[in-house]
Design a protein around this motif. Structure first.
Motif, short mmCIF file in Angstrom:
data_model
loop_
_atom_site.label_atom_id
_atom_site.label_comp_id
_atom_site.label_asym_id
_atom_site.label_seq_id
_atom_site.Cartn_x
_atom_site.Cartn_y
_atom_site.Cartn_z
N ALA A 187 0.86 -1.19 0.00
CA ALA A 187 0.00 0.00 0.00
C ALA A 187 0.88 1.23 0.00
CB ALA A 187 -0.93 0.02 1.21
N GLY A 188 0.32 2.34 -0.44
CA GLY A 188 1.06 3.60 -0.46
C GLY A 188 0.24 4.73 0.14
N VAL A 189 0.91 5.50 0.98
CA VAL A 189 0.32 6.74 1.51
C VAL A 189 0.98 7.87 0.76
CG1 VAL A 189 0.06 8.20 3.56
CG2 VAL A 189 -0.03 5.70 3.78
N ILE A 190 0.19 8.75 0.17
CA ILE A 190 0.77 9.70 -0.78
C ILE A 190 0.24 11.11 -0.58
CG2 ILE A 190 -0.95 9.12 -2.55
CD1 ILE A 190 1.41 9.41 -4.59
N ARG A 191 1.17 12.08 -0.59
CA ARG A 191 0.81 13.49 -0.54
C ARG A 191 1.41 14.18 -1.75
NH1 ARG A 191 1.08 17.88 4.34
NH2 ARG A 191 -0.84 16.77 4.84
N LEU A 192 0.57 14.99 -2.42
CA LEU A 192 0.95 15.61 -3.68
C LEU A 192 0.53 17.07 -3.71
CD1 LEU A 192 -0.66 12.84 -5.87
CD2 LEU A 192 1.79 13.19 -5.77
N LYS A 193 1.24 17.88 -4.46
CA LYS A 193 0.80 19.26 -4.69
C LYS A 193 -0.19 19.36 -5.86
CE LYS A 193 4.60 22.01 -2.78
NZ LYS A 193 5.66 22.99 -3.08
N PRO A 194 0.08 18.72 -6.99
CA PRO A 194 -0.82 18.90 -8.14
C PRO A 194 -2.16 18.19 -7.95
CG PRO A 194 0.95 17.37 -8.69
CD PRO A 194 1.28 17.93 -7.35
N ILE A 195 -3.24 18.83 -8.40
CA ILE A 195 -4.58 18.26 -8.31
C ILE A 195 -4.81 17.34 -9.50
CG2 ILE A 195 -7.04 18.82 -8.27
CD1 ILE A 195 -6.27 21.55 -7.14
N GLY A 196 -5.47 16.23 -9.26
CA GLY A 196 -5.84 15.32 -10.34
C GLY A 196 -4.87 14.18 -10.55
N VAL A 197 -3.64 14.33 -10.08
CA VAL A 197 -2.62 13.30 -10.29
C VAL A 197 -2.94 12.04 -9.50
CG1 VAL A 197 -0.17 12.73 -9.95
CG2 VAL A 197 -0.82 14.95 -10.90
N LEU A 198 -3.47 12.22 -8.29
CA LEU A 198 -3.74 11.06 -7.43
C LEU A 198 -4.76 10.12 -8.07
CD1 LEU A 198 -3.27 9.57 -4.81
CD2 LEU A 198 -5.02 11.00 -3.74
N ALA A 199 -5.83 10.69 -8.62
CA ALA A 199 -6.85 9.85 -9.27
C ALA A 199 -6.26 9.10 -10.46
CB ALA A 199 -8.02 10.72 -9.71
N GLU A 200 -5.39 9.76 -11.21
CA GLU A 200 -4.74 9.10 -12.35
C GLU A 200 -3.84 7.96 -11.87
OE1 GLU A 200 -2.67 12.07 -14.56
OE2 GLU A 200 -4.46 13.29 -14.91
N LEU A 201 -3.10 8.20 -10.78
CA LEU A 201 -2.23 7.15 -10.24
C LEU A 201 -3.05 5.95 -9.78
CD1 LEU A 201 0.26 9.21 -8.03
CD2 LEU A 201 0.84 7.92 -10.09
N ALA A 202 -4.15 6.22 -9.09
CA ALA A 202 -4.97 5.15 -8.54
C ALA A 202 -5.54 4.26 -9.64
CB ALA A 202 -6.09 5.72 -7.69
N ALA A 203 -5.76 4.85 -10.82
CA ALA A 203 -6.31 4.08 -11.95
C ALA A 203 -5.26 3.17 -12.58
CB ALA A 203 -6.87 5.03 -13.00
N LYS A 204 -3.98 3.46 -12.32
CA LYS A 204 -2.90 2.71 -12.96
C LYS A 204 -2.11 1.81 -12.01
CE LYS A 204 -2.11 6.48 -16.29
NZ LYS A 204 -1.14 7.53 -16.71
N ILE A 205 -2.16 2.11 -10.72
CA ILE A 205 -1.37 1.38 -9.73
C ILE A 205 -2.23 0.30 -9.09
CG2 ILE A 205 -0.07 1.61 -7.57
CD1 ILE A 205 1.28 2.94 -9.96
N ASN A 206 -1.66 -0.88 -8.90
CA ASN A 206 -2.44 -2.03 -8.42
C ASN A 206 -2.26 -2.33 -6.94
OD1 ASN A 206 -3.67 -2.72 -10.95
ND2 ASN A 206 -1.67 -3.44 -11.63
N VAL A 207 -1.95 -1.30 -6.16
CA VAL A 207 -1.98 -1.43 -4.70
C VAL A 207 -2.84 -0.28 -4.17
CG1 VAL A 207 0.29 -2.52 -4.54
CG2 VAL A 207 0.12 -0.03 -4.37
N PRO A 208 -3.48 -0.45 -3.00
CA PRO A 208 -4.30 0.62 -2.45
C PRO A 208 -3.48 1.87 -2.16
CG PRO A 208 -4.69 -1.45 -1.29
CD PRO A 208 -3.50 -1.66 -2.15
#
Length: 300
Positions: free
Chosen positions: A105-126
């Motif tokens: 699993a990954g806990v993630i903090r980002l500055k850019p908006i929208g990147v997290l949703a894109e990552l979640a669609a491509k990454i196969n861990v929560p």
């Protein structure tokens, strides 16, 4: 159910789309962990969790790390400042690399908006959102709801004033989305330059804000402001700060909250941070059991 669907269901990207029952189950599980007698219970022994912070953090990062270690997980702490991101590597490639190494699993903090949703669609861990831009900060809102529920017993009917830099606040957004699901009344108080008119909540005066059950002060995020957006910290305090004088007018049952870090004597006077009606440090304490519940949900 596909692996991708299971992974998505165990991720926590935000509270806007999360149902009330699911939120309540997280709050209930946090109560279990808060009162759990054993400090370390290795229910996640053998699981690897990567804390991937592409934006600076103190409270959130350490709170997640304490939560992960209390659950017996193996913790990998990633800092963008000393990583290949500084050499031009994309956020996606960084996360994908850690996934390839076997994290669970990954806990993630980002500055850019929208990147997290894109990552979640491509990454196969929560993935667990630890704050993305000015979009959402779900675990902060969860610990805020938990703090309010402990104080008042239930959330329905509470009036919550969120005061300050609404425009840049992911905390305000996540709290608005979650509190509304429980029948709480959320209102904002902010200078015109810091308001977020796209959010469906009434904008009230400072005097009106003080009549609420919960007065939640927000940090003025100076690093996100363009030149000229606010005058001086002193002027902000005079108009929108929770001063000792203003605090003397809140109801005896009301509580003061703040997601921190705190600009003392700007959005809140120094004497009020640990005032008898303040719940600022209990909020931080509640962050550990909330994040234990969220991590456990992701990995079991």
């Amino acid at each position: 159910m596909t692996t991708a669907t299971l992974t998505r269901d165990r991720s926590l990207l935000g509270l806007k789309e999360l149902g009330r029952d699911e939120i309540e189950s997280i709050l209930d599980r946090a109560a279990h962990w808060e009162h759990h007698a054993t400090k370390i219970d290795p229910v996640l022994q053998g699981k690897f969790v990567a804390n991937m912070f592409f934006e600076n953090s103190t409270r959130t990062r350490f709170s997640f790390e304490v939560a992960e270690k209390r659950l017996g997980a193996e913790v990998l702490n990633f800092s963008a400042a000393v990583s290949s991101v500084q050499k031009g590597e994309s956020i996606y490639d960084t996360v994908r690399t850690l996934e390839s190494m076997g994290i669970d699993a990954g806990v993630i903090r980002l500055k850019p908006i929208g990147v997290l949703a894109e990552l979640a669609a491509k990454i196969n861990v929560p993935l667990i959102n630890a704050g993305d831009g000015n979009n959402e900060h779900p675990t902060q809102a969860l610990l805020d709801l938990y703090t309010m529920r402990k104080q008042f017993g239930e959330l329905r009917g509470l009036t919550v004033s969120i005061v300050g830099d609404i425009l840049h606040s992911r905390v305000a957004r996540s709290n608005l989305y979650a509190l509304r699901k429980f029948g709480a009344n959320v209102q904002f108080c902010a200078p015109a330059s810091m308001a977020a008119p796209e959010l469906d909540a009434p904008l009230v005066t400072m005097e009106e804000a003080l009549r609420a059950d919960v007065i939640m002060m927000l940090r003025v995020q100076l690093e996100r402001h363009e030149a000229g957006m606010m005058s001086t910290p002193e002027a902000y305090r005079e108009q929108y700060g929770l001063t000792v004088d203003r605090a003397s007018r809140i109801a005896p049952h009301a509580i003061i909250m703040h997601p921190a870090p705190i600009n003392r004597n700007v959005e809140i006077d120094d004497e009020l941070v640990e005032h008898g009606q303040s719940r600022i440090f209990p909020q931080m304490q509640n962050g550990v059991p909330i994040r234990m519940a969220v991590i456990e949900r992701a990995l079991t």
